[in-house]
Design a protein around this motif. Structure first.
Motif, PDB file in Angstrom:
ATOM      1  N   LEU A 125      -7.986   3.263 -28.095  1.00  0.00           N
ATOM      2  CA  LEU A 125      -7.136   2.073 -28.238  1.00  0.00           C
ATOM      3  C   LEU A 125      -6.312   1.933 -26.971  1.00  0.00           C
ATOM      4  CD1 LEU A 125      -6.100  -0.196 -30.164  1.00  0.00           C
ATOM      5  CD2 LEU A 125      -4.310   1.419 -30.886  1.00  0.00           C
ATOM      6  N   SER A 126      -6.520   0.854 -26.251  1.00  0.00           N
ATOM      7  CA  SER A 126      -5.779   0.631 -25.012  1.00  0.00           C
ATOM      8  C   SER A 126      -4.481  -0.107 -25.287  1.00  0.00           C
ATOM      9  CB  SER A 126      -6.624  -0.177 -24.028  1.00  0.00           C
ATOM     10  OG  SER A 126      -6.769  -1.518 -24.485  1.00  0.00           O
ATOM     11  N   ALA A 127      -3.560  -0.002 -24.345  1.00  0.00           N
ATOM     12  CA  ALA A 127      -2.284  -0.703 -24.466  1.00  0.00           C
ATOM     13  C   ALA A 127      -2.496  -2.215 -24.519  1.00  0.00           C
ATOM     14  CB  ALA A 127      -1.376  -0.331 -23.293  1.00  0.00           C
ATOM     15  N   GLU A 128      -3.409  -2.704 -23.690  1.00  0.00           N
ATOM     16  CA  GLU A 128      -3.654  -4.151 -23.619  1.00  0.00           C
ATOM     17  C   GLU A 128      -4.224  -4.673 -24.932  1.00  0.00           C
ATOM     18  OE1 GLU A 128      -3.397  -2.308 -19.762  1.00  0.00           O
ATOM     19  OE2 GLU A 128      -4.758  -1.906 -21.456  1.00  0.00           O
ATOM     20  N   SER A 129      -5.209  -3.963 -25.474  1.00  0.00           N
ATOM     21  CA  SER A 129      -5.838  -4.393 -26.721  1.00  0.00           C
ATOM     22  C   SER A 129      -4.861  -4.338 -27.886  1.00  0.00           C
ATOM     23  CB  SER A 129      -7.052  -3.520 -27.025  1.00  0.00           C
ATOM     24  OG  SER A 129      -7.589  -3.824 -28.300  1.00  0.00           O
ATOM     25  N   ALA A 130      -4.123  -3.249 -27.997  1.00  0.00           N
ATOM     26  CA  ALA A 130      -3.180  -3.099 -29.105  1.00  0.00           C
ATOM     27  C   ALA A 130      -2.110  -4.184 -29.065  1.00  0.00           C
ATOM     28  CB  ALA A 130      -2.540  -1.718 -29.056  1.00  0.00           C
ATOM     29  N   ALA A 131      -1.549  -4.420 -27.889  1.00  0.00           N
ATOM     30  CA  ALA A 131      -0.494  -5.430 -27.763  1.00  0.00           C
ATOM     31  C   ALA A 131      -1.022  -6.830 -28.055  1.00  0.00           C
ATOM     32  CB  ALA A 131       0.112  -5.373 -26.367  1.00  0.00           C
ATOM     33  N   ALA A 132      -2.236  -7.113 -27.604  1.00  0.00           N
ATOM     34  CA  ALA A 132      -2.823  -8.431 -27.850  1.00  0.00           C
ATOM     35  C   ALA A 132      -3.046  -8.660 -29.342  1.00  0.00           C
ATOM     36  CB  ALA A 132      -4.142  -8.568 -27.093  1.00  0.00           C
ATOM     37  N   GLN A 133      -3.511  -7.645 -30.041  1.00  0.00           N
ATOM     38  CA  GLN A 133      -3.739  -7.774 -31.483  1.00  0.00           C
ATOM     39  C   GLN A 133      -2.420  -7.950 -32.235  1.00  0.00           C
ATOM     40  OE1 GLN A 133      -6.943  -5.202 -33.266  1.00  0.00           O
ATOM     41  NE2 GLN A 133      -7.003  -4.318 -31.202  1.00  0.00           N
ATOM     42  N   VAL A 134      -1.392  -7.253 -31.785  1.00  0.00           N
ATOM     43  CA  VAL A 134      -0.072  -7.409 -32.402  1.00  0.00           C
ATOM     44  C   VAL A 134       0.444  -8.829 -32.199  1.00  0.00           C
ATOM     45  CG1 VAL A 134       2.359  -6.761 -32.159  1.00  0.00           C
ATOM     46  CG2 VAL A 134       0.598  -4.982 -32.370  1.00  0.00           C
ATOM     47  N   ARG A 135       0.292  -9.337 -30.989  1.00  0.00           N
ATOM     48  CA  ARG A 135       0.783 -10.696 -30.718  1.00  0.00           C
ATOM     49  C   ARG A 135      -0.005 -11.739 -31.508  1.00  0.00           C
ATOM     50  NH1 ARG A 135       1.784  -8.314 -25.393  1.00  0.00           N
ATOM     51  NH2 ARG A 135       4.060  -8.454 -25.045  1.00  0.00           N
ATOM     52  N   GLU A 136      -1.280 -11.461 -31.759  1.00  0.00           N
ATOM     53  CA  GLU A 136      -2.093 -12.398 -32.537  1.00  0.00           C
ATOM     54  C   GLU A 136      -1.671 -12.425 -34.000  1.00  0.00           C
ATOM     55  OE1 GLU A 136      -6.742 -13.050 -34.011  1.00  0.00           O
ATOM     56  OE2 GLU A 136      -6.251 -11.469 -32.561  1.00  0.00           O
TER      57      GLU A 136
ATOM     58  N   LYS B 186       1.135 -10.742 -35.509  1.00  0.00           N
ATOM     59  CA  LYS B 186       2.584 -10.674 -35.755  1.00  0.00           C
ATOM     60  C   LYS B 186       2.921  -9.924 -37.058  1.00  0.00           C
ATOM     61  CE  LYS B 186       3.780 -14.851 -33.153  1.00  0.00           C
ATOM     62  NZ  LYS B 186       2.440 -14.958 -32.496  1.00  0.00           N
ATOM     63  N   PRO B 187       2.470  -8.693 -37.200  1.00  0.00           N
ATOM     64  CA  PRO B 187       2.797  -7.936 -38.420  1.00  0.00           C
ATOM     65  C   PRO B 187       4.268  -7.554 -38.465  1.00  0.00           C
ATOM     66  CG  PRO B 187       1.767  -6.509 -36.822  1.00  0.00           C
ATOM     67  CD  PRO B 187       1.695  -7.896 -36.242  1.00  0.00           C
TER      68      PRO B 187
ATOM     69  N   THR C 257       4.492   2.073 -26.131  1.00  0.00           N
ATOM     70  CA  THR C 257       5.465   1.185 -25.479  1.00  0.00           C
ATOM     71  C   THR C 257       5.004  -0.267 -25.512  1.00  0.00           C
ATOM     72  OG1 THR C 257       6.142   2.984 -23.997  1.00  0.00           O
ATOM     73  CG2 THR C 257       6.713   0.754 -23.341  1.00  0.00           C
ATOM     74  N   ALA C 258       3.729  -0.495 -25.247  1.00  0.00           N
ATOM     75  CA  ALA C 258       3.201  -1.865 -25.252  1.00  0.00           C
ATOM     76  C   ALA C 258       3.281  -2.481 -26.641  1.00  0.00           C
ATOM     77  CB  ALA C 258       1.757  -1.871 -24.756  1.00  0.00           C
ATOM     78  N   VAL C 259       2.966  -1.687 -27.655  1.00  0.00           N
ATOM     79  CA  VAL C 259       3.052  -2.190 -29.032  1.00  0.00           C
ATOM     80  C   VAL C 259       4.501  -2.472 -29.399  1.00  0.00           C
ATOM     81  CG1 VAL C 259       2.759  -1.541 -31.457  1.00  0.00           C
ATOM     82  CG2 VAL C 259       0.916  -1.121 -29.827  1.00  0.00           C
ATOM     83  N   TYR C 260       5.412  -1.595 -29.008  1.00  0.00           N
ATOM     84  CA  TYR C 260       6.823  -1.814 -29.319  1.00  0.00           C
ATOM     85  C   TYR C 260       7.333  -3.099 -28.668  1.00  0.00           C
ATOM     86  CZ  TYR C 260      11.734  -0.895 -30.229  1.00  0.00           C
ATOM     87  OH  TYR C 260      13.032  -1.003 -30.671  1.00  0.00           O
ATOM     88  N   GLU C 261       6.962  -3.327 -27.426  1.00  0.00           N
ATOM     89  CA  GLU C 261       7.402  -4.544 -26.733  1.00  0.00           C
ATOM     90  C   GLU C 261       6.834  -5.785 -27.404  1.00  0.00           C
ATOM     91  OE1 GLU C 261       6.201  -3.892 -22.723  1.00  0.00           O
ATOM     92  OE2 GLU C 261       7.861  -2.520 -22.267  1.00  0.00           O
ATOM     93  N   ALA C 262       5.566  -5.722 -27.824  1.00  0.00           N
ATOM     94  CA  ALA C 262       4.962  -6.864 -28.509  1.00  0.00           C
ATOM     95  C   ALA C 262       5.618  -7.097 -29.867  1.00  0.00           C
ATOM     96  CB  ALA C 262       3.456  -6.636 -28.678  1.00  0.00           C
TER      97      ALA C 262
ATOM     98  N   SER D 184       8.654  -6.344 -30.609  1.00  0.00           N
ATOM     99  CA  SER D 184      10.031  -6.780 -30.388  1.00  0.00           C
ATOM    100  C   SER D 184      10.144  -8.296 -30.328  1.00  0.00           C
ATOM    101  CB  SER D 184      10.568  -6.179 -29.082  1.00  0.00           C
ATOM    102  OG  SER D 184      10.636  -4.774 -29.165  1.00  0.00           O
ATOM    103  N   GLU D 185       9.054  -8.957 -30.000  1.00  0.00           N
ATOM    104  CA  GLU D 185       9.067 -10.417 -29.910  1.00  0.00           C
ATOM    105  C   GLU D 185       9.282 -11.072 -31.265  1.00  0.00           C
ATOM    106  OE1 GLU D 185       5.420 -11.452 -27.961  1.00  0.00           O
ATOM    107  OE2 GLU D 185       5.867 -10.201 -26.189  1.00  0.00           O
ATOM    108  N   HIS D 186       9.009 -10.340 -32.362  1.00  0.00           N
ATOM    109  CA  HIS D 186       9.270 -10.916 -33.688  1.00  0.00           C
ATOM    110  C   HIS D 186      10.007  -9.915 -34.597  1.00  0.00           C
ATOM    111  CE1 HIS D 186       5.245  -8.996 -33.995  1.00  0.00           C
ATOM    112  NE2 HIS D 186       5.618  -8.687 -35.209  1.00  0.00           N
ATOM    113  N   ASN D 187      10.723  -8.956 -33.971  1.00  0.00           N
ATOM    114  CA  ASN D 187      11.614  -8.045 -34.690  1.00  0.00           C
ATOM    115  C   ASN D 187      10.865  -7.161 -35.684  1.00  0.00           C
ATOM    116  OD1 ASN D 187      14.299  -7.113 -34.919  1.00  0.00           O
ATOM    117  ND2 ASN D 187      14.574  -8.201 -36.852  1.00  0.00           N
ATOM    118  N   GLY D 188       9.701  -6.629 -35.269  1.00  0.00           N
ATOM    119  CA  GLY D 188       8.912  -5.783 -36.150  1.00  0.00           C
ATOM    120  C   GLY D 188       9.178  -4.300 -35.938  1.00  0.00           C
ATOM    121  N   MET D 189       8.807  -3.503 -36.941  1.00  0.00           N
ATOM    122  CA  MET D 189       9.000  -2.059 -36.910  1.00  0.00           C
ATOM    123  C   MET D 189       7.723  -1.365 -36.446  1.00  0.00           C
ATOM    124  SD  MET D 189      12.147  -1.635 -38.007  1.00  0.00           S
ATOM    125  CE  MET D 189      12.143   0.148 -38.261  1.00  0.00           C
ATOM    126  N   VAL D 190       7.883  -0.302 -35.649  1.00  0.00           N
ATOM    127  CA  VAL D 190       6.747   0.487 -35.159  1.00  0.00           C
ATOM    128  C   VAL D 190       6.915   1.924 -35.641  1.00  0.00           C
ATOM    129  CG1 VAL D 190       5.505   1.349 -33.148  1.00  0.00           C
ATOM    130  CG2 VAL D 190       6.481  -0.966 -33.125  1.00  0.00           C
TER     131      VAL D 190
END
Length: 368
Positions: free
Chosen positions: A146-157, A159-160, A182-187, A189-195
């Motif tokens: 699981l890459s940082a780019e893929s994980a963050a993109a899926q989170v942004r899509e 918005k869990p 870190t990438a998942v946490y930043e993504a 953070s855009e909608h106040n989600g928990m990691v």
């Protein structure tokens, strides 16, 4: 007479629970059990005696409720984890599964979602169903990374509301890089989600692997979950815990049951933590057996994943079920996770590991 499943269907069960099966690996009584990632080493006698003494002290006051805040246990866990954590950062429960359930009770629920990236721990969707939280199945690459780019993109899509990151991952055994977390946490953070980073197997990680505990400072919505079942050899005691910002532990207090951690459980965990060096000495032996398994599987032409855990996930198996059955006939049980061409084995004692590797070589030879 209707069978049990029919009788169950007649009950006014919640709709999202209908058709589900309870979690659980096969419980088969064989001499060598390498299927559920337990620490197969018996507790050292000194630790057994220490636990007995602490439990005996607790038994004298079992007519009273236990310390609801389990203060001593939280202090010892904070000392063990380091990273400038205090008891205010720590919460504990009956196994890390209850920790995850309490997190979902506090931050999930009807109308909310939780996401993870499969293949991963199969309890995540079941915990989601149990708390009426919608589960979103994220994806990994074909090699299960699981890459940082893929994980963050899926989170942004998607918005869990919550993301579970299993590191080291179960069943594949490999840890995530801090860049992924870190990438998942930043993504999020855009909608106040928990990691939540589930580090059940963290003590077995390779020397180069870093814990998400190092990321906690300044990240209010990051939680690191741990367990005493694996490295501490306390699977039967059921003790899990988390580290997070103090306000997160305050949130968990809103959903925990009164006096949920028994006096006996607290006493057991406290005694173990006071003898931590003896318990962690076993970890190095388990890691050596794990590395031995990886090396031998490669020699046998199989494809083991890099393992930061006390188990090895391996591919290249033509008929996993036949191998599983052949091992079982020899009194050895490992795990068939249902992932095509793969199996998973816990690193046991030296003798258990030897028995597994020798029988596996026989089975593979007979297939040629």
């Amino acid at each position: 007479m209707n069978d049990r499943s029919e009788l169950l269907s007649q009950l006014p069960l919640r709709e999202n629970l209908r058709g589900l099966s309870p979690y659980g690996a096969p419980q088969i009584d064989v001499p060598i059990q390498l299927n559920v990632n337990e620490n197969t080493h018996p507790l050292p006698p000194v630790v057994v005696d220490a636990i007995a003494q602490e439990v005996a002290k607790a038994a004298a006051t079992l007519n009273r409720y236990p310390d609801r805040e389990f203060t001593e246990l939280r202090e010892l866990l904070a000392d063990y984890l380091g990273h400038s954590l205090t008891k205010e950062n720590i919460w504990a429960a009956n196994g890390s599964n209850e920790i995850l359930q309490q997190i979902l009770q506090a931050f999930g629920g009807p109308g909310r979602t939780v996401m993870s990236f499969g293949p991963t721990y199969s309890m995540y969707p079941l915990l989601a169903s149990g708390t009426d939280t919608t589960y979103i199945a994220g994806e990994r690459a074909e090699d299960f990374t699981l890459s940082a780019e893929s994980a963050a993109a899926q989170v942004r899509e998607h918005k869990p509301n919550i993301v579970f990151l299993c590191s080291p991952n179960n069943p594949t055994g490999t840890a995530l890089g801090l860049d992924v977390i870190t990438a998942v946490y930043e993504a999020m953070s855009e909608h106040n989600g928990m990691v939540i980073v589930d580090e059940a197997y963290a003590e077995f990680s390779l020397a180069s692997t870093k814990s998400a505990l190092s990321l906690l400072e300044g990240r209010q919505r990051l939680i690191v979950s741990r367990t005493m079942s694996k490295a501490f050899g306390l699977a039967g005691a059921r003790v899990g815990y988390l580290a997070a910002a103090p306000e997160v532990t305050d949130a968990i207090r809103l959903v925990r049951l009164p006096y949920h951690l028994s006096a006996v459980t607290q006493a057991t965990a406290i005694a173990a933590l006071k003898n931590i060096e003896l318990l962690l000495a076993q970890v190095e032996d388990i890691k050596s057996q794990r590395d031995r398994i990886v090396a031998r599987l490669k020699e046998l032409g199989l494809k083991p994943s890099v393992s930061d855990s006390n188990f090895v996930f391996f591919g290249g198996v033509e008929d996993p079920h036949a191998i599983w059955e052949g091992l079982l006939e020899a009194g050895i049980i490992i795990r068939d996770n249902g992932i095509p061409g793969t199996l998973r084995v816990t690193a046991g004692t030296e003798s258990e590991t030897t028995a597994f590797l020798e029988r596996l070589a026989e089975l593979l030879g007979s297939q040629k």
